[in-house]
Enzyme design. Structure first.
Site, mmCIF file in Angstrom:
data_model
loop_
_atom_site.group_PDB
_atom_site.id
_atom_site.type_symbol
_atom_site.label_atom_id
_atom_site.label_comp_id
_atom_site.label_asym_id
_atom_site.label_seq_id
_atom_site.Cartn_x
_atom_site.Cartn_y
_atom_site.Cartn_z
ATOM 1 N N GLY A 87 -4.779 1.420 -25.324
ATOM 2 C CA GLY A 87 -3.591 1.005 -26.061
ATOM 3 C C GLY A 87 -2.671 2.170 -26.363
ATOM 4 O O GLY A 87 -1.443 2.025 -26.365
ATOM 5 N N ASP A 145 0.853 -1.190 0.000
ATOM 6 C CA ASP A 145 0.000 0.000 0.000
ATOM 7 C C ASP A 145 0.889 1.240 0.000
ATOM 8 O O ASP A 145 1.866 1.300 0.756
ATOM 9 C CB ASP A 145 -0.886 -0.022 1.252
ATOM 10 C CG ASP A 145 -2.035 0.970 1.178
ATOM 11 O OD1 ASP A 145 -1.777 2.160 0.901
ATOM 12 O OD2 ASP A 145 -3.190 0.553 1.407
ATOM 13 N N TYR A 177 -11.335 14.155 -6.090
ATOM 14 C CA TYR A 177 -10.374 13.458 -6.955
ATOM 15 C C TYR A 177 -9.477 14.463 -7.676
ATOM 16 O O TYR A 177 -8.246 14.370 -7.638
ATOM 17 C CB TYR A 177 -11.117 12.587 -7.960
ATOM 18 C CG TYR A 177 -10.210 11.979 -9.007
ATOM 19 C CD1 TYR A 177 -9.237 11.045 -8.656
ATOM 20 C CD2 TYR A 177 -10.316 12.345 -10.352
ATOM 21 C CE1 TYR A 177 -8.394 10.494 -9.602
ATOM 22 C CE2 TYR A 177 -9.481 11.792 -11.308
ATOM 23 C CZ TYR A 177 -8.523 10.878 -10.929
ATOM 24 O OH TYR A 177 -7.684 10.338 -11.869
#
Length: 333
Positions: free
Chosen positions: A203, A49, A134
């Site tokens: 990708g 962690d 966030y």
């Protein structure tokens, strides 16, 4: 220029990290540090962690470069202090462990969430204005990283990548949910469908990180990453039709009617306590244009291996045409 070989990918058991590891595993000596076991690369994984300094100190021994992907990113994280414990303090812990082990190169995945909502095509110089925990925690983590870099700019290498929403095979996020709805044939277009959406194929994100792993010169770099050109909602429906060889109903509802329906579901949600797929906020987001400037990323020498249409085609084919799957998916917003 040093040729880095020993890499630690932190938080790489998830969607982007799995694709990145698969892309570069033959070229570098890799270790994954994550609180969850990698479903595809368990032998490379050390469980740990980012909030645990000792674990990081041990895992960074002998390493030469770091890719930091670990983050609390979902909208429903509770308590909200976790955003800062993981995204900000976790970054500090990683940098402390790097300093103890003499590691001077890091690539950090941030987010276009640092710009906030309803901005007009912001580039990397646009003022930060995050609207949620966030975005705020990602911006604070960037500030911590810049402070670290500025202490020794002649020897340290810091690359910050701010991707837009990422999609691709195995992902279970907002783009997948939208593609699934369109592919079902039960899709109703709210508005004219001319609003553009910034997206990034996994990708290409993995390839972009690999490109900068190989650029080992000291320096500070920050990039928005979006696959260009952006598609509008009508383009997206047309891509689904082409990839699945399926006609999608072309019913358009006016914006006001869509918002009225969204408010209706808001009221129903309050009465019943249930969450519904339709809400006024989601209708507003669906009809909004979300675009970011990515000219710096696409002029730095990197060539995306896939067009946005190819990425969508690959995803649609894998998710809705391919028959045999192993059931491994990755959750995200």
């Amino acid at each position: 220029m040093k040729n880095y070989k020993n890499m630690l990918f932190i938080g790489a058991s998830g969607f982007v990290g799995t694709r990145l590891t698969d892309l570069v595993k033959e070229e570098f000596h890799l270790k994954i540090f994550d609180k969850q076991q990698s479903p595809f690369f368990p032998k490379l994984t050390t469980l740990g962690d980012v909030r645990d300094q000792e674990q990081l100190d041990q895992s960074l021994a002998g390493q030469e470069a770091v890719v930091l992907l670990a983050a609390e990113h979902r909208d429903d994280v509770s308590p909200t202090s976790l955003y800062y414990d993981v995204n900000v303090q976790g970054t500090r812990n990683v940098l402390d462990a790097m300093d103890k082990n003499g590691v001077k190169k890091i690539i950090f995945t941030s987010s276009v969430a640092v710009y906030g909502l309803n901005k007009t095509n912001p580039n990397e110089s646009h003022p930060a204005d995050p609207f949620n925990h966030y975005g705020k925690s990602k911006w604070q983590a960037e500030e911590v990283l810049r402070e670290w870099y500025n202490k020794d700019p002649e020897k340290r290498s810091l690359t910050i990548i701010r991707p837009t929403v990422i999609f691709g095979e195995r992902n279970r996020g907002n783009v997948y949910n939208l593609l699934k709805q369109i592919a079902s044939g039960k899709f109703l277009m709210v508005g004219k469908g001319t609003n553009y959406k910034s997206m990034a194929y996994v990708g290409n994100i993995a390839a972009f990180i690999k490109y900068h792993l190989k650029n080992s010169s000291p320096g500070y770099r920050v990039f928005n990453y979006i696959d260009k050109p952006d598609l509008n909602m009508n383009d997206l429906v047309a891509q689904v039709e082409e990839s699945l060889n399926k006609k999608i109903p072309a019913t358009h509802f006016p914006y006001w009617l869509g918002m009225l329906g969204g408010f209706g579901f808001d009221v129903l949600s309050k009465i019943t306590g249930k969450k519904f797929a339709v809400s006024s906020v989601r209708v507003k987001k669906f009809c909004a244009t979300t675009q970011f400037d990515a000219s710096r990323a696409h002029s730095c020498g990197f060539k995306a291996p896939y067009t946005l249409s190819q990425g969508l085609h690959n995803t649609l084919h894998y998710e809705f045409i391919k028959k045999q799957k192993d059931g491994i998916t990755f959750e995200s917003e």
